[in-house]
Scaffold this motif. Structure first.
Motif, short mmCIF file in Angstrom:
data_model
loop_
_atom_site.label_atom_id
_atom_site.label_comp_id
_atom_site.label_asym_id
_atom_site.label_seq_id
_atom_site.Cartn_x
_atom_site.Cartn_y
_atom_site.Cartn_z
N GLY A 1 11.75 50.22 17.62
CA GLY A 1 12.95 49.42 17.83
C GLY A 1 14.07 50.01 16.99
O GLY A 1 14.40 51.19 17.09
N ALA A 2 14.64 49.19 16.10
CA ALA A 2 15.71 49.67 15.24
C ALA A 2 15.22 50.08 13.86
O ALA A 2 16.00 50.50 13.01
CB ALA A 2 16.77 48.57 15.09
N VAL A 3 13.90 49.99 13.64
CA VAL A 3 13.35 50.23 12.31
C VAL A 3 12.78 51.65 12.21
O VAL A 3 11.87 52.01 12.97
CB VAL A 3 12.25 49.20 11.98
N PRO A 4 13.27 52.48 11.28
CA PRO A 4 12.71 53.82 11.11
C PRO A 4 11.29 53.76 10.56
O PRO A 4 10.99 52.91 9.72
CB PRO A 4 13.66 54.49 10.12
#
Length: 297
Positions: free
Chosen positions: A190-193
């Motif tokens: 998602g938006a999390v590295p």
């Protein structure tokens, strides 16, 4: 007696950030052996090869010998040496330690304290690791010296002394646009590295500051190899790969050996690159051997 304070003040040769982890490595090894056999002695000839491997793997690039800490740690009041002649070390010469049947073990008062306070062993281990090694090597080092610490203890290894800046990770990852500076990896869920970390170039344990000029965004693999001295950063911000690294698989060639001579990825315009002083410290104190020549495309 405050054993943690004494451990924190081990006398070590130092100059301009020079690494000298000889005594800490011997102490960690001795703690691991104490955990296994609290009454056992460490005969120099029996442990010499183990200690040499630790120094080669986790010590500075320059050649060194385990005889040095085996003798000199006595002066810190945490270690004792006996020989066939009786109490006392014969000196720091390898031949003298071998021929006199030298054996070492933790000082009697320290052994007694470890028996009275079982949690002291983990506290000493945490302190030694935090003061002398980067967090990426802590768990591996515990395994290498035979130390069994609870997961909660190993997770807290980096908090024993001065506080780290919690903003460091986000600042460095943002500066490098969430890409590994060595390989460009930029994985996310998602938006999390995921698998991206902020690596200190000059180790925090050796005065490395928590700022962008001392940081690199690296994937987990390359962070570990950077802290192990397999990878480094040379002039012109080109990637160094140690000649001591050996890997025959396609993965080893692609993900490590092929990096030799490549330019770093990032940081973005306006962000400060790694300072030359920190880069040079890593090359002198962590990077092992000579760099491989740049690979051809």
């Amino acid at each position: 007696m405050d054993w943690l304070e004494r451990i924190a003040k081990l006398r070590q040769w130092t100059r301009s950030g020079t690494r000298a982890p000889h005594k800490p490595l011997l102490l960690l090894y001795a703690l691991g052996r104490f955990q296994e056999d609290a009454d056992g002695d460490l005969q120099y000839t029996a442990v010499e090869q183990d200690l040499q491997r630790l120094l080669t793997e986790y010590g500075p690039p320059n050649k060194t010998t385990p005889a040095y800490p085996f003798h000199h740690l006595v002066s810190d009041g945490v270690w004792e040496v006996r020989t066939d002649r009786g109490p006392g070390s014969p000196g720091s010469g390898v031949r003298d330690l071998r021929e006199t049947g030298a054996t070492g073990r933790l000082a009697p008062d320290l052994r007694a304290a470890l028996r009275r306070e079982p949690q002291l062993l983990a506290s000493i281990a945490r302190l030694l690791l935090d003061l002398h090694f980067p967090p990426s090597l802590h768990s591996e080092l515990c395994e290498a010296v035979g130390l069994e610490l609870e997961p909660a203890e190993t997770e807290q290894l980096s908090t024993a002394r001065r506080q780290r800046d919690p903003r460091m990770r986000e600042l460095v990852l943002t500066a490098y646009e969430y890409r590994c500076a060595f390989c460009g990896y930029d994985g996310r869920i998602g938006a999390v590295p995921v698998g991206l970390e902020a690596a200190h170039v000059r180790w925090w344990a050796f005065g490395g500051p928590d700022d962008i000029e001392n940081g690199l965004c690296l994937c987990s693999l390359h962070h570990k190899l950077f802290d192990k001295g397999v990878l480094g950063v040379g002039d012109g911000d080109r990637i160094l790969v140690s000649q001591r690294f050996v890997g025959h698989s396609a993965a080893a060639r692609e993900h490590v050996i092929a990096l030799a001579g490549r330019p770093l990825v990032g940081p973005q315009p306006g962000a400060r690159p790694v300072a030359a002083a920190h880069r040079d410290w890593h090359t002198r104190q962590v990077f092992h051997g000579e760099p491989r020549p740049a690979t051809t495309a």
